[in-house]
Design an enzyme around this catalytic site. Structure first.
Site, mmCIF file in Angstrom:
data_model
loop_
_atom_site.group_PDB
_atom_site.id
_atom_site.type_symbol
_atom_site.label_atom_id
_atom_site.label_comp_id
_atom_site.label_asym_id
_atom_site.label_seq_id
_atom_site.Cartn_x
_atom_site.Cartn_y
_atom_site.Cartn_z
ATOM 1 N N GLU A 38 0.859 -1.199 0.000
ATOM 2 C CA GLU A 38 0.000 0.000 0.000
ATOM 3 C C GLU A 38 0.887 1.238 0.000
ATOM 4 O O GLU A 38 1.783 1.357 0.822
ATOM 5 C CB GLU A 38 -0.916 -0.031 1.226
ATOM 6 C CG GLU A 38 -1.686 1.243 1.489
ATOM 7 C CD GLU A 38 -2.543 1.716 0.321
ATOM 8 O OE1 GLU A 38 -3.314 0.911 -0.230
ATOM 9 O OE2 GLU A 38 -2.415 2.901 -0.066
ATOM 10 N N THR A 45 -9.669 4.333 -0.872
ATOM 11 C CA THR A 45 -10.624 5.403 -1.165
ATOM 12 C C THR A 45 -11.808 5.365 -0.209
ATOM 13 O O THR A 45 -12.202 6.385 0.356
ATOM 14 C CB THR A 45 -11.128 5.276 -2.623
ATOM 15 O OG1 THR A 45 -10.007 5.431 -3.495
ATOM 16 C CG2 THR A 45 -12.171 6.321 -2.940
ATOM 17 N N LYS A 55 -20.114 10.055 4.194
ATOM 18 C CA LYS A 55 -21.312 9.790 5.007
ATOM 19 C C LYS A 55 -21.278 10.562 6.312
ATOM 20 O O LYS A 55 -22.324 10.915 6.870
ATOM 21 C CB LYS A 55 -21.474 8.284 5.264
ATOM 22 C CG LYS A 55 -22.290 7.598 4.193
ATOM 23 C CD LYS A 55 -21.588 7.548 2.900
ATOM 24 C CE LYS A 55 -22.122 7.993 1.652
ATOM 25 N NZ LYS A 55 -21.239 7.931 0.500
ATOM 26 N N ILE A 183 -21.835 10.555 -6.506
ATOM 27 C CA ILE A 183 -20.968 11.580 -5.924
ATOM 28 C C ILE A 183 -21.608 12.962 -6.068
ATOM 29 O O ILE A 183 -21.704 13.720 -5.102
ATOM 30 C CB ILE A 183 -19.563 11.561 -6.577
ATOM 31 C CG1 ILE A 183 -18.853 10.252 -6.206
ATOM 32 C CG2 ILE A 183 -18.740 12.777 -6.146
ATOM 33 C CD1 ILE A 183 -17.443 10.121 -6.738
ATOM 34 N N GLY A 266 -17.404 10.724 -12.856
ATOM 35 C CA GLY A 266 -16.967 9.334 -12.823
ATOM 36 C C GLY A 266 -15.544 9.198 -12.306
ATOM 37 O O GLY A 266 -14.854 10.193 -12.066
ATOM 38 N N HIS A 437 -43.949 -3.110 13.434
ATOM 39 C CA HIS A 437 -44.702 -1.855 13.321
ATOM 40 C C HIS A 437 -44.370 -0.944 14.486
ATOM 41 O O HIS A 437 -44.345 -1.416 15.625
ATOM 42 C CB HIS A 437 -46.203 -2.155 13.325
ATOM 43 C CG HIS A 437 -47.054 -0.935 13.236
ATOM 44 N ND1 HIS A 437 -47.165 -0.205 12.072
ATOM 45 C CD2 HIS A 437 -47.818 -0.305 14.167
ATOM 46 C CE1 HIS A 437 -47.991 0.818 12.285
ATOM 47 N NE2 HIS A 437 -48.387 0.774 13.546
HETATM 48 P P1 NAI Z 1 -21.080 8.281 -12.212
HETATM 49 O O1 NAI Z 1 -20.497 7.663 -13.421
HETATM 50 O O2 NAI Z 1 -21.994 7.494 -11.371
HETATM 51 O O3 NAI Z 1 -21.873 9.613 -12.619
HETATM 52 C C1 NAI Z 1 -21.297 10.603 -13.442
HETATM 53 C C2 NAI Z 1 -22.399 11.387 -14.122
HETATM 54 O O4 NAI Z 1 -21.797 12.440 -14.867
HETATM 55 C C3 NAI Z 1 -23.201 10.542 -15.110
HETATM 56 O O5 NAI Z 1 -24.557 10.595 -14.775
HETATM 57 C C4 NAI Z 1 -22.894 11.202 -16.458
HETATM 58 O O6 NAI Z 1 -23.993 11.159 -17.342
HETATM 59 C C5 NAI Z 1 -22.527 12.622 -16.063
HETATM 60 N N1 NAI Z 1 -21.690 13.298 -17.065
HETATM 61 C C6 NAI Z 1 -20.598 12.785 -17.701
HETATM 62 N N2 NAI Z 1 -20.115 13.664 -18.587
HETATM 63 C C7 NAI Z 1 -20.886 14.769 -18.517
HETATM 64 C C8 NAI Z 1 -20.887 16.038 -19.207
HETATM 65 N N3 NAI Z 1 -19.984 16.326 -20.138
HETATM 66 N N4 NAI Z 1 -21.838 16.945 -18.893
HETATM 67 C C9 NAI Z 1 -22.756 16.659 -17.945
HETATM 68 N N5 NAI Z 1 -22.799 15.475 -17.278
HETATM 69 C C10 NAI Z 1 -21.884 14.541 -17.558
HETATM 70 O O7 NAI Z 1 -19.817 8.830 -11.391
HETATM 71 P P2 NAI Z 1 -19.617 9.481 -9.946
HETATM 72 O O8 NAI Z 1 -20.872 9.984 -9.347
HETATM 73 O O9 NAI Z 1 -18.480 10.421 -10.144
HETATM 74 O O10 NAI Z 1 -19.140 8.253 -9.078
HETATM 75 C C11 NAI Z 1 -18.007 7.444 -9.457
HETATM 76 C C12 NAI Z 1 -18.202 6.027 -8.982
HETATM 77 O O11 NAI Z 1 -18.182 5.959 -7.575
HETATM 78 C C13 NAI Z 1 -19.527 5.445 -9.432
HETATM 79 O O12 NAI Z 1 -19.347 4.119 -9.860
HETATM 80 C C14 NAI Z 1 -20.369 5.481 -8.195
HETATM 81 O O13 NAI Z 1 -21.352 4.476 -8.159
HETATM 82 C C15 NAI Z 1 -19.330 5.294 -7.091
HETATM 83 N N6 NAI Z 1 -19.813 5.921 -5.869
HETATM 84 C C16 NAI Z 1 -20.780 5.295 -5.152
HETATM 85 C C17 NAI Z 1 -21.308 5.882 -4.026
HETATM 86 C C18 NAI Z 1 -22.390 5.173 -3.300
HETATM 87 O O14 NAI Z 1 -22.595 3.995 -3.530
HETATM 88 N N7 NAI Z 1 -23.134 5.855 -2.426
HETATM 89 C C19 NAI Z 1 -20.862 7.187 -3.543
HETATM 90 C C20 NAI Z 1 -19.876 7.767 -4.396
HETATM 91 C C21 NAI Z 1 -19.373 7.148 -5.502
#
Ligand code: NAI
Length: 460
Positions: A38, A45, A55, A183, A266, A437
């Site tokens: 590591e 992350t 959270k 995010i 993303g 309940h």
């Molecule tokens: P994501 O891929 O889930 O969402 C990115 C969003 O940005 C998409 O909806 C996309 O359509 C949009 N986007 C891309 N290019 C764009 C543009 N040029 N203009 C406007 N919109 C655009 O990625 P995110 O939210 O950054 O998360 C990354 C990863 O981390 C994901 O796989 C997510 O599931 C995971 N994650 C999970 C969490 C949870 O389970 N609570 C919390 C945080 C992250």
């Protein structure tokens, strides 16, 4: 470079995040010798820059919301302000406590932790500084990092990644959030609770576009009610930094001035410069390609978590780590099924789901049955004053294949939904179960009662 004096270990794990450390812990439990490499801090992350600290921020935001809404519950309270230094101290203490526990756990299992940047140098060896660690198997678990768009430069001052947002020392007056995945929606939720003006820009037609459309629409309604501005179906065109912040322009001609821009479009794999290509590991756009059993094209090398194409979730990393350790120890475990993974976006309100969306179920199965139970009929939801719904997707005369929920705290309900979809339970079987309940979990019970043809607190 000197060879590891003790000879090869059973498992060399490159990366100590959720997936890597889970593989190391399980392998050690199975009596295997493990070296875990590591470069930063064990926990990766999820523990240091993702799930846990975000959270904690969301929880402090929930307290702000409770204070602001307190009058509705008969409590007179006013918000005196937000002390970001103290918010960070709270968040950091949660992380520090979990980090201490994890480090102790890893030590207690006899895993050798090697600090430094590991580089793959052969199908069975990783170099760290001037040392070469050899193993019978190598597990690549280097995870992911925030990515940006071509030409969109992150300056970490006005244009931020989620890593920067987590340590921001102030509540911004206004923010543009680019991307409405988990995010983007979680930070938008936190900042709005803290009092910022928030605009979300999303290229696709809905918030959380991977979720069922009904969930996206409920979240959109709730966010709009909270005063969050939504620019949906709007593509980012460019950003200019100004003395006061940023001016974000969209392809539709709209411009938005704000103090900050958060880029949440993303996360990309961490694989560049780590020797993977040189050793011949098959890759695609930085991701390490694996089969269902997490094997790469090289028999001694496996990969898991955010590094392979597929869901980027800590709980999937844990599951893949356990699976891989068991397989590499000679067992015959069941590979992780990416179809039935619970997902939660911890915004206010939360969005939680497992299995197929309505659209995906129609596409895969043709005819389906659905039922939506509105939380307006649930006692506990009324006590909490949360709006939302539970939507079930089932096959005709068959099992439940998808569960979609929106509402505060629904993330805590998704594990039951996961049991239902993974055990391919039929609505009538779940309808037999007694839900205590008054709890939010009754919403799941009520929805299954209705789908089984015997609705209780539901108008026919
Ligand atoms: P994501 O891929 O889930 O969402 C990115 C969003 O940005 C998409 O909806 C996309 O359509 C949009 N986007 C891309 N290019 C764009 C543009 N040029 N203009 C406007 N919109 C655009 O990625 P995110 O939210 O950054 O998360 C990354 C990863 O981390 C994901 O796989 C997510 O599931 C995971 N994650 C999970 C969490 C949870 O389970 N609570 C919390 C945080 C992250």
């Amino acid at each position: 470079m000197a060879d590891s004096a003790a000879g090869p270990v059973d498992l060399v794990v490159l990366g100590g995040g959720s997936g890597g450390y889970a593989a190391a812990l399980r392998a050690a439990e199975l009596g295997r010798s493990v070296a875990l490499i590591e470069k930063d801090r064990l926990g990766g992350t999820c523990l240091h820059r993702g799930c846990i600290p975000t959270k904690a921020l969301l929880h402090s935001a929930e307290i702000v919301d409770s204070i602001n809404d307190s009058e509705a519950f008969g409590i007179r309270a006013t918000l005196d302000g937000i002390d970001m230094a103290q918010v960070h101290a709270y968040k950091d203490s949660v992380v520090a406590g979990l980090f201490k526990g994890l480090s102790g756990l890893i030590r207690s299992r006899g895993i050798e932790v090697i600090e430094g940047v590991g580089r793959l140098v052969s199908p069975t060896a990783v170099s760290v500084g001037d040392r070469v660690v050899t193993g019978r198997h190598v597990v690549l678990a280097t995870g992911s990092r925030p990515r940006s768009l071509p030409g969109l430069e992150i300056d970490h001052e006005r244009v931020l990644t989620s890593d920067d947002a987590l340590t921001l020392d102030r509540v911004p007056a206004s923010v543009v959030v680019l991307g409405a995945g988990a995010i983007g929606c979680e930070f938008a939720s936190v900042w709005r609770s803290y009092g910022a003006e928030v605009t979300i820009v999303e290229a696709l037609a809905h918030l959380v576009p991977l979720e069922d459309e009904s969930s996206s629409r409920l979240l959109e309604r709730a966010f709009r009610k909270r005063g969050i501005t939504l620019e949906l179906g709007a593509r980012f065109a460019g950003v200019k930094t100004t003395d006061h912040g940023v001016t974000v322009s969209l392809e539709n001609g709209t411009t938005i001035d704000a103090e900050l821009l958060l880029v949440a479009v993303g996360r990309g794999p961490v694989s560049a410069g780590l020797g993977f290509e040189e050793v011949g590991v098959a890759m695609d756009r930085g991701h390490v390609l694996v089969d269902r059993e997490l094997r790469t094209n090289i028999p001694t090398i496996s990969a898991l978590g955010d590094l392979r194409p597929g869901p980027q979730l800590a709980h999937v990393g844990f599951a893949e780590g356990i699976y891989l350790a068991e397989r590499l120890a000679g067992g015959n475990p069941v590979p992780v099924d990416h179809d039935n993974i619970p997902r939660v976006t911890y915004s206010h309100p939360e969005v939680a789901s497992v299995g197929l969306t309505v659209a995906a179920a129609r596409e895969r199965h043709g005819e389906i049955r659905t039922f939506t139970y509105n939380l307006a009929g649930n006692g506990k939801a009324q006590i909490l004053r949360t709006a939302g719904a539970v939507t079930l997707v089932a096959l005709p005369d068959g099992p439940v294949v998808g569960v979609h929920m929106v509402g505060d705290r629904v993330g805590e309900l998704i594990a039951e939904a996961e049991l239902i979809t993974n055990w391919e339970a039929e609505p009538a079987e779940v309808a037999q179960l007694i839900h205590p309940h008054p709890t939010l979990s009754e919403a799941l019970g009520e929805a299954h009662l209705a789908l089984a043809g015997k609705p209780l607190h539901v108008h026919g």
